[in-house]
Design an enzyme around this catalytic site. Structure first.
Site, PDB file in Angstrom:
ATOM      1  N   VAL A 113       0.956  -1.224  -0.187  1.00 30.31           N
ATOM      2  CA  VAL A 113       0.103  -0.068   0.107  1.00 30.31           C
ATOM      3  C   VAL A 113       0.828   1.231  -0.048  1.00 30.31           C
ATOM      4  O   VAL A 113       1.694   1.203   0.683  1.00 30.31           O
ATOM      5  CB  VAL A 113      -1.044   0.017   1.238  1.00 30.31           C
ATOM      6  CG1 VAL A 113      -1.924   1.164   1.238  1.00 30.31           C
ATOM      7  CG2 VAL A 113      -1.589  -1.248   1.484  1.00 30.31           C
ATOM      8  N   THR A 114       0.672   2.074  -1.036  1.00 30.77           N
ATOM      9  CA  THR A 114       0.031   1.951  -2.326  1.00 30.77           C
ATOM     10  C   THR A 114       0.548   1.233  -3.419  1.00 30.77           C
ATOM     11  O   THR A 114       1.846   1.374  -3.535  1.00 30.77           O
ATOM     12  CB  THR A 114      -0.624   3.214  -2.517  1.00 30.77           C
ATOM     13  OG1 THR A 114       0.632   3.988  -2.857  1.00 30.77           O
ATOM     14  CG2 THR A 114      -1.266   4.227  -1.489  1.00 30.77           C
ATOM     15  N   VAL A 117       2.928   3.561  -5.364  1.00 32.09           N
ATOM     16  CA  VAL A 117       4.140   4.201  -5.130  1.00 32.09           C
ATOM     17  C   VAL A 117       4.787   2.951  -4.374  1.00 32.09           C
ATOM     18  O   VAL A 117       5.917   2.833  -4.730  1.00 32.09           O
ATOM     19  CB  VAL A 117       3.560   5.417  -4.058  1.00 32.09           C
ATOM     20  CG1 VAL A 117       5.038   5.641  -3.368  1.00 32.09           C
ATOM     21  CG2 VAL A 117       3.013   6.393  -4.537  1.00 32.09           C
ATOM     22  N   CYS A 118       4.469   2.480  -3.308  1.00 36.28           N
ATOM     23  CA  CYS A 118       5.141   1.632  -2.296  1.00 36.28           C
ATOM     24  C   CYS A 118       5.258   0.335  -2.899  1.00 36.28           C
ATOM     25  O   CYS A 118       6.291  -0.461  -2.715  1.00 36.28           O
ATOM     26  CB  CYS A 118       4.304   1.274  -1.047  1.00 36.28           C
ATOM     27  SG  CYS A 118       4.114   3.112  -0.286  1.00 36.28           S
ATOM     28  N   THR A 119       4.274  -0.255  -3.894  1.00 34.22           N
ATOM     29  CA  THR A 119       4.281  -1.599  -4.282  1.00 34.22           C
ATOM     30  C   THR A 119       5.421  -1.461  -5.597  1.00 34.22           C
ATOM     31  O   THR A 119       6.343  -2.462  -6.043  1.00 34.22           O
ATOM     32  CB  THR A 119       3.159  -2.133  -4.695  1.00 34.22           C
ATOM     33  OG1 THR A 119       2.401  -2.249  -3.500  1.00 34.22           O
ATOM     34  CG2 THR A 119       3.284  -3.595  -5.161  1.00 34.22           C
TER      35      THR A 119
END
Length: 196
Positions: A113-114, A117-119
């Site tokens: 998540v998110t 951005v984070c994945t």
């Protein structure tokens, strides 16, 4: 491209930034569905003894703490979670990269998540380093449907395999008739299907 099944013996699970604040910013999937799916992955990994790496970013700010349920399911992994100081691509964090590579497995499952951005960035980094990566798209989400679609398309174009929670759980379980398979049905799959 040849397909070799991801299993509890050959894969590592990365759960990235399942923090109560960050999850609240997601609009591409209902909060409860995303939360349930992430917890299903955590429970499945625990039953299969799969290595799990948890990470969070700036817990004391708007992002908030990791879901408390993760501490219940994976207490050791929760205690040893990698706390990043705002580093966007978790693979750029030396401790996270080390923890991800420590089990020595070339198959990596990511839910984050998110997604936009984070994945996306750790997934791209791992593919570029020769890892086989599956991203569980519905155990994360993005602030908009458009943002989610763009992230998923970008990952897929780079060679990431996109999957869903149920599909991934079925793949790593392999057979519902094993002791682990029966436990996964009883403790993970059926409660989710019954809306528990």
């Amino acid at each position: 491209m040849s397909f070799e099944r991801f299993t509890g013996e050959n894969a590592t699970l990365l759960l990235i930034d399942h923090q109560v604040g960050t999850m609240g910013w997601v609009k591409s999937i209902p909060f409860e569905e995303m939360k349930r799916n992430a917890l299903m992955l955590a429970k499945t990994a625990k039953i299969l003894n799969m290595p799990v790496v948890l990470t969070s970013s700036m817990e004391e700010y708007a992002q908030g703490p990791l879901m408390e349920e993760l501490e219940t399911i994976l207490p050791n992994e929760f205690d040893s979670r990698i706390k990043r100081l705002g580093i966007v691509n978790a693979m750029d964090d030396e401790n996270f990269a080390k923890a991800t590579k420590a089990p020595g497995r070339k198959k990596i499952i990511i839910a984050g998540v998110t997604n936009d951005v984070c994945t996306v960035y750790p997934a791209l980094s791992l593919v570029s380093e020769g890892y086989q990566v599956q991203v569980v798209a519905d155990a994360g989400g993005s602030p908009s449907k458009m943002a989610d679609d763009m992230a998923l398309r970008r990952m897929e174009q780079a060679g990431v395999v996109l999957t869903s929670t149920n599909q991934l759980i079925a793949e790593v379980t392999g057979s519902w008739s094993t002791p682990e398979g029966m436990q996964i049905v009883q403790e993970v799959v059926m409660p989710a299907l019954q809306g528990a």
